[in-house]
Scaffold this motif. Sequence first.
Motif, PDB file in Angstrom:
ATOM      1  N   VAL A  77      -6.345  -0.604  -6.130  1.00 30.85           N
ATOM      2  CA  VAL A  77      -7.695  -1.155  -6.222  1.00 30.85           C
ATOM      3  C   VAL A  77      -7.895  -2.219  -5.145  1.00 30.85           C
ATOM      4  O   VAL A  77      -8.934  -2.257  -4.475  1.00 30.85           O
ATOM      5  CB  VAL A  77      -7.961  -1.732  -7.632  1.00 30.85           C
ATOM      6  CG1 VAL A  77      -9.233  -2.537  -7.670  1.00 30.85           C
ATOM      7  CG2 VAL A  77      -8.001  -0.616  -8.657  1.00 30.85           C
ATOM      8  N   GLN A  78      -6.903  -3.065  -4.952  1.00 33.44           N
ATOM      9  CA  GLN A  78      -7.000  -4.105  -3.927  1.00 33.44           C
ATOM     10  C   GLN A  78      -7.101  -3.493  -2.535  1.00 33.44           C
ATOM     11  O   GLN A  78      -7.908  -3.934  -1.711  1.00 33.44           O
ATOM     12  CB  GLN A  78      -5.791  -5.040  -3.993  1.00 33.44           C
ATOM     13  CG  GLN A  78      -5.803  -5.974  -5.171  1.00 33.44           C
ATOM     14  CD  GLN A  78      -4.526  -6.800  -5.263  1.00 33.44           C
ATOM     15  OE1 GLN A  78      -3.560  -6.555  -4.546  1.00 33.44           O
ATOM     16  NE2 GLN A  78      -4.530  -7.774  -6.155  1.00 33.44           N
ATOM     17  N   ASP A  79      -6.294  -2.469  -2.268  1.00 36.67           N
ATOM     18  CA  ASP A  79      -6.346  -1.809  -0.968  1.00 36.67           C
ATOM     19  C   ASP A  79      -7.713  -1.182  -0.737  1.00 36.67           C
ATOM     20  O   ASP A  79      -8.276  -1.270   0.350  1.00 36.67           O
ATOM     21  CB  ASP A  79      -5.258  -0.741  -0.849  1.00 36.67           C
ATOM     22  CG  ASP A  79      -3.860  -1.341  -0.751  1.00 36.67           C
ATOM     23  OD1 ASP A  79      -3.754  -2.555  -0.471  1.00 36.67           O
ATOM     24  OD2 ASP A  79      -2.888  -0.590  -0.965  1.00 36.67           O
ATOM     25  N   SER A  80      -8.246  -0.570  -1.778  1.00 28.74           N
ATOM     26  CA  SER A  80      -9.571   0.042  -1.685  1.00 28.74           C
ATOM     27  C   SER A  80     -10.632  -1.022  -1.417  1.00 28.74           C
ATOM     28  O   SER A  80     -11.526  -0.827  -0.582  1.00 28.74           O
ATOM     29  CB  SER A  80      -9.883   0.788  -2.982  1.00 28.74           C
ATOM     30  OG  SER A  80     -11.200   1.250  -2.977  1.00 28.74           O
ATOM     31  N   TYR A  81     -10.526  -2.129  -2.095  1.00 28.94           N
ATOM     32  CA  TYR A  81     -11.480  -3.229  -1.923  1.00 28.94           C
ATOM     33  C   TYR A  81     -11.391  -3.798  -0.502  1.00 28.94           C
ATOM     34  O   TYR A  81     -12.406  -4.052   0.138  1.00 28.94           O
ATOM     35  CB  TYR A  81     -11.202  -4.320  -2.957  1.00 28.94           C
ATOM     36  CG  TYR A  81     -12.176  -5.467  -2.930  1.00 28.94           C
ATOM     37  CD1 TYR A  81     -13.502  -5.285  -3.282  1.00 28.94           C
ATOM     38  CD2 TYR A  81     -11.763  -6.727  -2.552  1.00 28.94           C
ATOM     39  CE1 TYR A  81     -14.400  -6.333  -3.253  1.00 28.94           C
ATOM     40  CE2 TYR A  81     -12.652  -7.788  -2.518  1.00 28.94           C
ATOM     41  CZ  TYR A  81     -13.969  -7.579  -2.872  1.00 28.94           C
ATOM     42  OH  TYR A  81     -14.855  -8.626  -2.836  1.00 28.94           O
ATOM     43  N   ILE A  82     -10.177  -3.947  -0.009  1.00 29.77           N
ATOM     44  CA  ILE A  82      -9.977  -4.465   1.342  1.00 29.77           C
ATOM     45  C   ILE A  82     -10.584  -3.512   2.367  1.00 29.77           C
ATOM     46  O   ILE A  82     -11.268  -3.938   3.303  1.00 29.77           O
ATOM     47  CB  ILE A  82      -8.478  -4.710   1.622  1.00 29.77           C
ATOM     48  CG1 ILE A  82      -7.998  -5.909   0.811  1.00 29.77           C
ATOM     49  CG2 ILE A  82      -8.213  -4.911   3.111  1.00 29.77           C
ATOM     50  CD1 ILE A  82      -6.503  -6.108   0.809  1.00 29.77           C
TER      51      ILE A  82
END
Length: 157
Positions: A77-82
């Motif tokens: 999720v964090q990678d997607s958000y970044i």
Amino acid sequence: MGEGSTERLRPDLDRLTVAQAAEALGISQDAVRKRISRDTIPHDRDNAGRVYVYLSPSETVHKTDQDDDQDDTSKTVQDSYIRSLEDQIAFLRRELERKDAILLNLTERIPQLEAPSEAREAYETAEEQQGRGQPQSAAGGAQEGARRPWWRRVLGR
């Protein structure tokens, strides 16, 4: 508690090695040893000389496979958000460049849009000379006022 004792200080506390306590508390082993030397954490030694630390279950964090799955999901999720934020930044940079190009183009065209001041003065002088030779009627004055720019009518020039 005395050295060599293997009894638990309190049954409601978890007995952990220094390494386990460091992992459970999320600090280094040296930090746990420092707390032991300052006597700010309950501890004891067994007959072999190993040091054990006592922590309440609320202080310890037991990682499970489910926690690992949540960490992986959280990381995804964090990678997607970044990536989403990076895409937005790239879009905004392109928009800034586009708007800068438009402004540059407009500022280059401003001199072309402005009529030469000499031509304006010649037109105004010819208009004034025509008006002097003829008597102005009320209708003529209204027409002349309609032809003059608003700012000249307001300023009275």
